[in-house]
Design a protein around this motif. Structure first.
Motif, PDB file in Angstrom:
ATOM      1  N   GLY C 152      80.403  44.974  32.035  1.00 44.11           N
ATOM      2  CA  GLY C 152      80.650  45.005  33.477  1.00 44.11           C
ATOM      3  C   GLY C 152      80.167  43.720  34.128  1.00 44.11           C
ATOM      4  O   GLY C 152      80.879  43.106  34.918  1.00 44.11           O
ATOM      5  N   MET C 155      82.419  40.856  33.302  1.00 42.63           N
ATOM      6  CA  MET C 155      83.681  40.897  34.034  1.00 42.63           C
ATOM      7  C   MET C 155      83.514  40.510  35.499  1.00 42.63           C
ATOM      8  O   MET C 155      84.360  39.816  36.063  1.00 42.63           O
ATOM      9  N   VAL C 156      82.431  40.978  36.132  1.00 45.16           N
ATOM     10  CA  VAL C 156      82.222  40.630  37.543  1.00 45.16           C
ATOM     11  C   VAL C 156      81.999  39.138  37.693  1.00 45.16           C
ATOM     12  O   VAL C 156      82.577  38.488  38.576  1.00 45.16           O
ATOM     13  N   LEU C 158      83.071  36.862  35.714  1.00 47.01           N
ATOM     14  CA  LEU C 158      84.371  36.230  35.462  1.00 47.01           C
ATOM     15  C   LEU C 158      85.242  36.290  36.716  1.00 47.01           C
ATOM     16  O   LEU C 158      85.892  35.306  37.093  1.00 47.01           O
ATOM     17  N   ALA C 159      85.230  37.430  37.377  1.00 45.76           N
ATOM     18  CA  ALA C 159      86.046  37.597  38.585  1.00 45.76           C
ATOM     19  C   ALA C 159      85.605  36.622  39.672  1.00 45.76           C
ATOM     20  O   ALA C 159      86.432  35.958  40.308  1.00 45.76           O
TER      21      ALA C 159
END
Lengths: 266, 288, 375
Positions: C152, C155-156, C158-159
């Motif tokens: 998680g 991914m955050v 990366l976003a």
């Protein structure tokens, strides 16, 4: 006992994330009847069972029916003929009851008649999602899964945990009947149940084997039971609920015997 | 009205592309806990193989697409068997290995065919437009949507009706318990990689049609949006991925058109952060 | 830089007390230990005088070491060595897999550039804006992204980084210059930093940046906070059991690493004379990841080694590919060899697969052999 044991583990050690959980467990499972694995909370009972199944990294010697299974991956251990009902029941909540059973099929001719005889609800609730079953029903499913195949050993980890007394009695009946067909390794906290079904027992303490011997003898010895398990005799409540369920057992085991006979006829 | 229809069809086409990438990504992550950062590379492999078939080998588009898809499937299986499987007990290294592949494969494509976009020959039969409510919508949008719908139906049937589908669904829930029933899940891993690779490579071949060209970075660019779809749709859920792909594709197209260019992309990426933060349990604990 | 930290895995530059060999004299051993202990200083000394070097290193560098071209490449290598070190504060020291480190590097780069271009600030003030911007951004985004863990978190981050990259590329209000980026205004830069003849100055700044990151990472990770980071890396739950909240400690790690990356952005701006959107792209973060793992995550010198090697290879292998030695090879060999990223990606996979500790682990593998030879 070692020479005739169906499953025997020697010096079983488990280390997870740098923590030593088992320091050397010796375990022998008798070739018939119920062998109980006892111990206080945190003694390493579930880890021992998981180590046998290859679900946690383990070292030590594990022999099952004369074969070394200590280095086999989980699925290969199971295929030696071990049915496993884990502590949290391990049913797939998003799959139907029928799918849960289908997933467990290993033999060409799964013993559905026997399982449905034992647990008629599993047939009637076949299309229901397993996640919507009650705790007792889920436990029936978990045990039913182990009986589909011609296993040589059933491993049941705390099958009565969190169940109402009436359901505990039913599970006890089932275990007694299962044990007539196939040996069982039972992890259990409910000593009344152990006293009723178990022949031999192994007691763990702090990740080591503290005692091996006859289950009834141990539970009769108040001092030893208190020292090893932290309790006196059995729990009166559980004991009485099992006692009241006893007549039902007799009737049901007759039915099982018939089912078994028809199954094995061809 | 015409603009809305065109935007909707383009958005759905884009959504179809996202679905083709995200469905495999979602199954792979759901079953194996592997965040496959090489998934964009698989799309690029499929795109270049399709382009090679159509532009170099002279196959017609459908044959070239079949060739590209098959090539991508094989690449995915090789990736799983050679790199992912030996690192099964080292989840972080699995991610790192896919990072390496995600860097190396586009570079290799660049080395062979150059860094510039290669024009993709548009087949005659798919070059036209369809008139809907006054909008001239390119036919290739419908090819994408149709292909994605077929893949969705096929995946649903596979998951619902076959034994391996059952193993995959159960494995997404609790992989250890599946092995404890005597099932060798590693076969399912390879199968899921093959399926994911096939879908991504098919997406690559269709992306070539959609964008009219292939370039080495295509896959990596689409991957981030596929992540949004995977997280939004729920790990391991194919139906969820389909719904999320449609939503993301539409939002992106409309926002890009009606607000500042690029704001749609930004909105979608921000959505990824918001979703992960709002539903941490979807992802937490899978990788320590 | 003299003692081994408790947090580093057992691959110290200083050999742990070896079994006392009674024959060898104690003074000789002490001298050897002192030599091993102080070699970093010696290395930095050598690096500092490189601009005066006239040695040619055929193959490795085009001109003499002290030539502007060579110094420029060496300075880039040093900057990425420093950036990789700052990234390893997250990955190797605290166990955080972030895909967003390039964002803070790009923040330092763009904020500084834009502060000069748009606000006409002199370099020193603009650099403060850039570094401050990177620091604030890393604290703000870190505070949000640390609400999740594991994948998680990856991914955050990366976003967020991707959002930054899109923003830079789309050129909002014509500020970032889009694909082209924006060159730094030469009128606001000190004269000593402009022009090819001043390359040595830029080189020294890059060297100072590397020394700064090494010092900060070393100092923080041997502090009490650093020991908590090591605990979080090993087992976050056990840190919680001790009554500590990992959240705050991880945020400090993100802030320190983000600020160091921002400083790196400023140095990179001076070195390349402008800001381009590639700096913000996810490829930059992935490159840092590759550098760190290649060199050896969680070690003191591994990330530097990886950063230098990667940057050198990315720049030089391309040139090498055009050399006759490779151009004459058959296509099967020439094509992969001409793509630095292909080689680096493959090397990276090989290291992950065969050498989990990175190149830095090699030295510890050789040590027993070397010991055997000298004994």
């Amino acid at each position: 006992m070692t020479s005739e044991a169906l499953l025997s583990a020697r010096g079983l050690r488990v280390v997870i994330d740098g923590l030593h959980i088992l320091h050397g467990v010796d375990l022998d499972v008798a070739p018939t009847g119920v062998t109980a694995l006892l111990g206080r909370n945190g003694a390493g009972k579930t880890t021992t069972v998981k180590a046998v199944m290859g679900l946690v990294p383990r070292t030590g010697d594990i022999r099952f029916a004369g074969r070394d299974v200590g280095r086999l991956p989980t699925h290969a251990v199971v295929r030696q003929g071990i049915g496993y009902a884990p502590e949290d029941r391990g049913v797939f909540a998003g799959l139907t009851v029928a799918e849960n059973l289908r997933l467990a099929e290993r033999d060409a001719d799964p013993a559905y008649p026997f399982v449905y005889e034992l647990f008629p609800e599993l047939r009637s609730r076949g299309r229901q999602l397993a996640g919507t079953l009650s705790g007792g029903q889920q436990q029936m499913l978990a045990i039913g899964r182990t009986l589909l195949n011609a296993n040589r050993l059933i491993v049941a980890d705390e099958p009565t945990k969190g169940l109402a007394p009436k359901i505990v009695a039913e599970v006890a009946d089932v275990l007694a009947r299962v044990a007539e067909r196939v040996p069982v390794l039972l992890v259990e906290q409910n000593l009344a149940l152990v006293r009723r079904v178990a022949g031999t027992c192994t007691v763990l303490a702090d990740g080591r084997t503290a005692h091996q011997g006859d289950a009834a003898e141990l539970l009769a010895d108040e001092e030893a039971a208190r020292r090893l398990l932290g309790v006196g005799g059995g729990h009166p409540v559980a004991a009485s609920s099992i006692a009241t369920a006893a007549p039902a057992v007799a009737a049901a085991s007759a039915a099982t015997a018939t089912a078994t006979a028809t199954k094995e006829a061809p | 009205m015409a603009t809305v229809v065109l935007l909707a069809c383009t958005g759905l086409g884009l959504g179809a592309l996202y679905f083709l990438i995200a469905s495999g990504l979602s199954l792979i992550f759901g079953l194996m806990d592997v965040l496959n950062l090489a998934h964009g590379a698989l799309l690029s492999v499929g795109a270049y193989a399709t382009w090679w078939g159509a532009a170099q080998a002279g196959l017609n588009y459908w044959l070239a697409l079949a060739f590209g898809t098959a090539f991508g499937t094989v690449a995915a299986v090789v990736l799983e068997l050679v790199l992912i499987r030996p690192l099964y007990t080292r989840p972080r290294d699995q991610i790192l290995a896919t990072v390496g592949v995600g860097l190396a494969v586009p570079a290799l494509l660049m080395g062979i065919w150059g860094g510039d976009a290669r024009p993709f020959p548009q087949p005659e039969s798919l070059a036209g437009t369809v008139h809907i409510a006054g909008a001239a919508v390119p036919v290739n949008r419908f090819v994408l949507i149709g292909a994605a719908a077929l893949v969705l139906v096929a995946l649903r049937l596979f998951l619902a009706r076959t034994r391996y589908g059952l193993i995959v669904r159960a494995g997404v829930e609790d992989r250890a318990m599946v092995t404890a029933l005597g099932v060798d899940v590693r076969k399912a891993f390879t199968l899921v990689f093959a399926i994911g690779g096939a879908a991504a490579a098919l997406g690559g071949g269709l992306a070539a049609l959609y964008f009219g060209s292939v370039n080495p970075g295509q896959g990596a660019n689409l991957l981030i949006f596929a992540f949004v779809v995977v997280v939004m749709g729920g790990m391991g859920s194919v139906a969820g991925a389909a719904a999320a792909a449609v939503a993301v594709g539409l939002v992106q197209q409309f926002a890009n058109y009606y607000t500042a260019d690029g704001l749609g992309d930004l909105a979608v990426v921000a959505l990824l952060a918001v979703l992960v933060l709002a539903r941490p349990r979807e992802l937490t604990g899978r990788l320590a | 830089m003299s003692t081994v930290t408790s947090s580093t895995p057992p691959t110290p530059a200083v050999p742990s007390p070896s079994p006392p060999s009674s024959a060898t004299g104690a003074p000789a051993r002490t001298a050897r230990i002192a030599l091993l202990r102080w070699w970093p200083l010696a290395l930095f000394g050598v690096l500092a005088v490189l601009p005066y070097g006239t040695v040619r290193v055929p193959g490795l560098l085009d001109g003499p070491v002290g030539s502007p071209g060579s110094l420029q490449l060496l300075a880039l290598c040093l900057v990425f060595g420093g950036l990789a070190t700052s990234y390893d504060l997250l990955l190797g020291r605290t166990g955080l897999l972030s895909f967003g480190h390039a964002l803070y590097f790009a923040a330092g780069l763009y904020f500084t550039d834009l502060a000069m271009l748009e606000w006409r600030l002199p370099l020193a003030s603009a650099a403060l804006v850039g570094i401050g911007g990177a620091a604030v951004l890393s604290v703000l985004l870190g505070a949000v992204s640390l609400r999740v863990t594991g994948i998680g978190f990856a991914m955050v981050t990366l976003a967020f980084a991707q959002a930054g990259a899109i923003l830079v590329q789309r050129n909002p209000g014509g500020v970032t210059g889009g694909e082209e980026g924006r060159a730094a205004p030469s009128d606001l830069l000190p004269g000593s930093l402009i022009g090819i003849e001043n390359t040595p100055n830029l080189y020294w700044i890059a060297l100072a940046y590397l020394a700064l990151t090494l010092a900060v990472v070393h100092w923080t990770s041997s502090s009490p906070t650093g020991r908590v980071w090591a605990g979080i890396r090993e087992n976050e739950r056990r840190v919680e059991v001790l009554g500590l909240r990992p959240y705050g400690f991880k945020l400090v790690a993100l802030a320190v690493a983000g600020t160091l990356a921002g400083v790196g952005g400023v140095v990179y701006l001076l070195l390349t004379g402008g800001a381009t959107p590639q700096a913000a792209g996810s490829d930059t973060t992935l490159s840092l990841l590759v550098m760190v793992v290649l060199g050896g995550s969680g070690t003191r010198w591994g990330p530097v080694l990886g950063g230098v090697l990667y940057t050198w290879a990315a720049h030089r292998l391309g040139d090498l590919a055009n050399s006759s030695a490779i151009a004459d090879l058959p296509g099967v060999l020439r094509v992969p060899l001409s793509q630095p990223l292909f080689l680096l990606g493959s090397l990276f996979v090989g290291v992950v697969y065969l050498l989990p500790g990175g190149l830095a682990k090699l030295s510890s593998r050789w040590r027993p052999i070397r010991g055997g030879l000298t004994a």
